[in-house]
Design an enzyme around this catalytic site. Structure first.
Site, PDB file in Angstrom:
ATOM      1  N   GLU A  94       0.832  -1.202   0.000  1.00  0.00           N
ATOM      2  CA  GLU A  94       0.000   0.000   0.000  1.00  0.00           C
ATOM      3  C   GLU A  94       0.869   1.256   0.000  1.00  0.00           C
ATOM      4  OE1 GLU A  94      -3.982  -1.806   2.130  1.00  0.00           O
ATOM      5  OE2 GLU A  94      -2.490  -0.911   3.432  1.00  0.00           O
ATOM      6  N   CYS A 107       3.503   8.591   1.023  1.00  0.00           N
ATOM      7  CA  CYS A 107       4.017   7.654   2.021  1.00  0.00           C
ATOM      8  C   CYS A 107       4.173   6.314   1.300  1.00  0.00           C
ATOM      9  CB  CYS A 107       3.020   7.560   3.175  1.00  0.00           C
ATOM     10  SG  CYS A 107       3.453   6.289   4.382  1.00  0.00           S
ATOM     11  N   CYS A 114       6.457  -7.081   6.751  1.00  0.00           N
ATOM     12  CA  CYS A 114       7.558  -6.589   7.576  1.00  0.00           C
ATOM     13  C   CYS A 114       8.029  -7.709   8.483  1.00  0.00           C
ATOM     14  CB  CYS A 114       7.074  -5.403   8.429  1.00  0.00           C
ATOM     15  SG  CYS A 114       8.426  -4.535   9.268  1.00  0.00           S
ATOM     16  N   CYS A 118       6.534  -5.095  15.734  1.00  0.00           N
ATOM     17  CA  CYS A 118       6.061  -4.039  16.636  1.00  0.00           C
ATOM     18  C   CYS A 118       4.601  -4.344  16.980  1.00  0.00           C
ATOM     19  CB  CYS A 118       6.191  -2.675  15.975  1.00  0.00           C
ATOM     20  SG  CYS A 118       7.877  -2.307  15.448  1.00  0.00           S
ATOM     21  N   CYS A 121       1.580  -2.259  15.503  1.00  0.00           N
ATOM     22  CA  CYS A 121       1.532  -1.945  14.067  1.00  0.00           C
ATOM     23  C   CYS A 121       0.839  -3.064  13.285  1.00  0.00           C
ATOM     24  CB  CYS A 121       2.951  -1.740  13.543  1.00  0.00           C
ATOM     25  SG  CYS A 121       3.002  -1.384  11.773  1.00  0.00           S
ATOM     26  N   LEU A 221      10.778   5.826  18.074  1.00  0.00           N
ATOM     27  CA  LEU A 221      11.342   5.530  19.402  1.00  0.00           C
ATOM     28  C   LEU A 221      10.283   4.914  20.336  1.00  0.00           C
ATOM     29  CD1 LEU A 221      13.925   5.736  21.142  1.00  0.00           C
ATOM     30  CD2 LEU A 221      13.058   7.930  21.973  1.00  0.00           C
ATOM     31  N   CYS A 339      -0.690   5.929   9.815  1.00  0.00           N
ATOM     32  CA  CYS A 339       0.512   5.222  10.289  1.00  0.00           C
ATOM     33  C   CYS A 339       0.145   3.937  11.001  1.00  0.00           C
ATOM     34  CB  CYS A 339       1.264   6.049  11.329  1.00  0.00           C
ATOM     35  SG  CYS A 339       2.179   7.393  10.665  1.00  0.00           S
TER      36      CYS A 339
HETATM   37  N1  SAH Z   1       9.472   0.500   9.795  1.00  0.00           N
HETATM   38  C1  SAH Z   1       9.589   1.922   9.786  1.00  0.00           C
HETATM   39  C2  SAH Z   1       8.569   2.633   8.911  1.00  0.00           C
HETATM   40  C3  SAH Z   1       7.124   2.184   8.966  1.00  0.00           C
HETATM   41  S1  SAH Z   1       6.115   2.672  10.320  1.00  0.00           S
HETATM   42  C4  SAH Z   1       9.554   2.445  11.181  1.00  0.00           C
HETATM   43  O1  SAH Z   1       9.337   1.674  12.100  1.00  0.00           O
HETATM   44  O2  SAH Z   1       9.801   3.639  11.378  1.00  0.00           O
HETATM   45  C5  SAH Z   1       5.852   4.387  10.234  1.00  0.00           C
HETATM   46  C6  SAH Z   1       5.560   5.015  11.598  1.00  0.00           C
HETATM   47  O3  SAH Z   1       4.261   4.636  12.091  1.00  0.00           O
HETATM   48  C7  SAH Z   1       6.536   4.561  12.667  1.00  0.00           C
HETATM   49  O4  SAH Z   1       6.928   5.644  13.438  1.00  0.00           O
HETATM   50  C8  SAH Z   1       5.697   3.603  13.483  1.00  0.00           C
HETATM   51  O5  SAH Z   1       6.203   3.429  14.771  1.00  0.00           O
HETATM   52  C9  SAH Z   1       4.358   4.268  13.451  1.00  0.00           C
HETATM   53  N2  SAH Z   1       3.237   3.395  13.791  1.00  0.00           N
HETATM   54  C10 SAH Z   1       3.149   2.055  13.642  1.00  0.00           C
HETATM   55  N3  SAH Z   1       1.947   1.621  14.054  1.00  0.00           N
HETATM   56  C11 SAH Z   1       1.262   2.706  14.481  1.00  0.00           C
HETATM   57  C12 SAH Z   1      -0.054   2.914  14.985  1.00  0.00           C
HETATM   58  N4  SAH Z   1      -0.889   1.909  15.128  1.00  0.00           N
HETATM   59  N5  SAH Z   1      -0.416   4.183  15.284  1.00  0.00           N
HETATM   60  C13 SAH Z   1       0.411   5.218  15.093  1.00  0.00           C
HETATM   61  N6  SAH Z   1       1.653   5.084  14.610  1.00  0.00           N
HETATM   62  C14 SAH Z   1       2.084   3.850  14.312  1.00  0.00           C
END
Ligand code: SAH
Length: 346
Positions: A94, A107, A114, A118, A121, A221, A339
Site C-alpha cells: 500500500e 508515504c 515486515c 512491533c 503496528c 522511538l 501510520c
Molecule cells: N518500519 C519503519 C517505517 C514504517 S512505520 C519504522 O518503524 O519507522 C511508520 C511510523 O508509524 C513509525 O513511526 C511507526 O512506529 C508508526 N506506527 C506504527 N503503528 C502505528 C499505529 N498503530 N499508530 C500510530 N503510529 C504507528
C-alpha cells in the site's frame, strides 16, 4: 523463447549503454532509454517515441518493464488517498497520498509485509514476503505524483518512507530508489523533501551516515526505557537503546542533521513521569525533534491512546528543556491509511 527476458530497470545506465554498443548501435541510445524509464516513468517500449520502431522491437525481444499497477484506490474524507499497489508477481503493498494546504506527501512502502514485530503496528501481522526493488519504490512515487496532479493540481512535494516494511532492512534498494528519485536523470526531487523512517538498526544508521546521504532521518522511538521498548518492539532486545544512541550521535556528527523521533503515548505503557524523564534525557544526548503521533487503533486491547493530560505533560517537559515538539494528527484514519494501519485489509 529459450531465455527469460530481463527486467530492463535492473540495468544501470552504463549497462544500457553497453547493451546498445554490443548491438552495433550508439551508446547514447542507452541514455535515451534510461531517461524514458526513470525520468518519464515509461511502462512500455511503445511510449518511447524518439526511439525507432526497430530498436523498440529489439528492446522488446530482450527485456520487459516490470511495473506496478494501482489495483484499487480509496479516498478519505480528509482527502488522503490510499492505493493498493499490485507488483508484477502478484504481491500487494500500500502507498498513501497525504494532501495538506501547502504540500502533497507520498508515504511509500519498502517491503512486502515486515519482519519486525512491533506489537502496535498492523503491518506486523503480515509476514515479510520480500523486499521491493528500486523501480517498485520509484513507481509508487510516480503514481502518487500523477494522482497529485490529477486531483490536487500540483506535483508531489514530499516523500516519507513510512509505509509497509523497514527501509533499513532493504538498504541497497531503498538507497538506489532514492538516488533515482533525486538525480537529475530521474525525478529530480530534493533529498531535503525525503524522510526515511526506521525502527532503529544502529549498524545501518551508521552506514547511512558513512554513505553521506542527504535526506532526513526519523526514528520510531516510542520509549526511551529499554524494558518498555522491548515489550512493544521486541527487536529492541538485540539493539538496545545505548547502542541506538551511539549510532544517532554518529549520524549527527557526520550529517549535522537532527533526527526526528516519532513517539506515540499509550495509556499505562509510557504515560508516566519516568517515561517522560527518560525521553527528555534521550533528547539531551543528541540533537533531535520530537513528533508526538496520534495512535491509530489496530483493534488490540493492550494499546489505548493516552489522555490529553499525559500528552500535555510530555509537551511541557520537552518544551521546558527546549526540545522542539510537534503533535501530529492522523490522516486517512477512516480508510485505514494512517501510520501503522497498512495491512492490505481491502
Ligand atoms: N518500519 C519503519 C517505517 C514504517 S512505520 C519504522 O518503524 O519507522 C511508520 C511510523 O508509524 C513509525 O513511526 C511507526 O512506529 C508508526 N506506527 C506504527 N503503528 C502505528 C499505529 N498503530 N499508530 C500510530 N503510529 C504507528
Amino acid at each position: 523463447m529459450l531465455y527469460e527476458k530481463r527486467d530492463i530497470r535492473a540495468l544501470s545506465r552504463d549497462q544500457l549503454r553497453d547493451f546498445f554498443t554490443e548491438q552495433g548501435d550508439q551508446a547514447f541510445r542507452g541514455n535515451q532509454v534510461y531517461e524514458w524509464l526513470w525520468q518519464r516513468s515509461a511502462h512500455s517500449f511503445d511510449e518511447m517515441t524518439n526511439i525507432s520502431k526497430e530498436t523498440r522491437a529489439l528492446l522488446d525481444e530482450f527485456f520487459v518493464i516490470n511495473h506496478i499497477r494501482v489495483d484499487s484506490m480509496q479516498r478519505s474524507q480528509d482527502g488522503t488517498i490510499k492505493n493498493a499497489v499490485k507488483l508484477h508477481d502478484g504481491f500487494v503493498v500500500e502507498s498513501v497520498l497525504i494532501p495538506t494546504e501547502s504540500r502533497t506527501t507520498a508515504c511509500v512502502s519498502s517491503q512486502v509485509g515486515c519482519s519486525l514485530n512491533c506489537h502496535f503496528c498492523a503491518t506486523a501481522r503480515l509476514k515479510r514476503m520480500r523486499n521491493l526493488n528500486p523501480d517498485e519504490i520509484v513507481d509508487q512515487v510516480s503514481a502518487i505524483d500523477k494522482q497529485s496532479k490529477l486531483y490536487y493540481d500540483r506535483p508531489l512535494s514530499n516523500i516519507v518512507f513510512m509505509g509497509m516494511g523497514e527501509p533499513l532492512m532493504n538498504y541497497n534498494n531503498v538507497l538506489k530508489a532514492i538516488d533515482k528519485i533525486t538525480s537529475e536523470e530521474g525525478l529530480g526531487m530534493s533529498p531535503k523533501r525525503i524522510t526515511l523512517s526506521t525502527s532503529g538498526i544502529p549498524k545501518m544508521i551508521k552506514k547511512l551516515a558513512d554513505d553521506g546521504v542527504k535526506f532526513n532521518l526519523a526514528l520510531s522511538l516510542h520509549s526511551a526505557i529499554d524494558e518498555t521498548r522491548t515489550s512493544i518492539m521486541p527487536f529492541n532486545k538485540n539493539f538496545p537503546l545505548a547502542e541506538l544512541m551511539e549510532s544517532l550521535q554518529y549520524w549527527y556528527s557526520k550529517t549535522r542533521s537532527r533526527v526526528t523521533l516519532e513517539y506515540v503515548v499509550w495509556k499505562d505503557i509510557n504515560d508516566k513521569p519516568e517515561d517522560i524523564s527518560a525521553l527528555v534525557e534521550f533528547c539531551r544526548s543528541v540533537p533531535t525533534k520530537v513528533n508526538l503521533i496520534e495512535y491509530n487503533s489496530i483493534d488490540d486491547p493492550r494499546f489505548v491512546q493516552a489522555s490529553e493530560t499525559a500528552l500535555n505533560a510530555y509537551i511541557r517537559a520537552l518544551e521546558s528543556n527546549r526540545i522542539v515538539v510537534n503533535v501530529r494528527r492522523s490522516r486517512g484514519k477512516d480508510i485505514d491509511a494512517a501510520c501503522g494501519q497498512l495491512a492490505n485489509k481491502s
